[in-house]
Write an enzyme that holds these catalytic residues in place. Structure first.
Site, PDB file in Angstrom:
ATOM      1  N   SER A  90       0.874  -1.214   0.025  1.00  0.00           N
ATOM      2  CA  SER A  90       0.014   0.069  -0.152  1.00  0.00           C
ATOM      3  C   SER A  90       0.858   1.367   0.113  1.00  0.00           C
ATOM      4  O   SER A  90       0.426   2.452  -0.118  1.00  0.00           O
ATOM      5  CB  SER A  90      -0.940   0.069   1.243  1.00  0.00           C
ATOM      6  OG  SER A  90      -0.170   0.055   2.392  1.00  0.00           O
ATOM      7  N   LYS A 101       0.293   3.567   7.462  1.00  0.00           N
ATOM      8  CA  LYS A 101      -0.184   4.504   6.323  1.00  0.00           C
ATOM      9  C   LYS A 101       0.397   5.725   6.913  1.00  0.00           C
ATOM     10  O   LYS A 101       0.723   6.077   8.225  1.00  0.00           O
ATOM     11  CB  LYS A 101      -1.610   4.475   6.387  1.00  0.00           C
ATOM     12  CG  LYS A 101      -2.281   3.404   6.007  1.00  0.00           C
ATOM     13  CD  LYS A 101      -2.232   3.306   4.622  1.00  0.00           C
ATOM     14  CE  LYS A 101      -3.076   1.988   4.013  1.00  0.00           C
ATOM     15  NZ  LYS A 101      -2.530   0.550   4.456  1.00  0.00           N
TER      16      LYS A 101
END
Length: 152
Positions: free
Chosen positions: A68, A105
């Site tokens: 990601s 993230k």
């Protein structure tokens, strides 16, 4: 475009700073442009524990699992240094726990929510609200990646 909302996993390891490994260090830097004359000897050394781990009791290593953050050049298998003592700031790369699952993230902190932002167009940002069980577990201070080609 196929979009995903899955979370990256992370293997977490405790930092051991009880030993010291002094490695040769080129203080002048290493040129990425035109070569400079080679040095016959290196008289300085550096201890990576001292250089990379500022808070040993609250620092952990983590190995990235997932893709990601590809556009941030963070790949599956990269090693992260994570400091749990740092106060989170907008734009930090953070290890977060959302509803019992770890994810890695970038964080964007707003008044009524926190956004977890991937760096891969295949993944959607995650909006965290008061309805979620959420903690910022630690802030990534360094990433270490393998550059040597492993082709045989």
């Amino acid at each position: 475009m196929n979009t995903k909302n899955s979370k990256s996993e992370l293997d977490i390891f405790k930092v051991d700073t009880s030993s010291s490994v002094e490695l040769p260090f080129v203080e002048e830097g290493i040129r990425a442009g035109f070569p400079s004359p080679a040095q016959d000897y290196l008289d300085l050394s550096i201890d990576l524990n001292h250089e990379l781990v500022k808070h040993p009791s609250t620092t952990f290593y983590g190995r990235v699992k997932g893709d990601s953050l590809l556009e941030a050049d963070i790949h599956d298998g990269d090693l992260l240094i994570i400091d749990k003592s740092l106060e989170p700031r907008n734009g930090d790369l953070a290890v977060c726990c959302v509803d019992g699952e770890f994810t890695l993230k970038y964080i964007q902190i707003e008044q009524d929510a926190v956004w977890l932002i991937p760096a891969n167009k295949e993944f959607q940002p995650i909006k965290v609200t008061a309805g979620n069980e959420f903690i910022i577990w630690g802030i990534v201070t360094y990433s270490i990646k393998k550059h040597r080609n492993t082709r045989r």
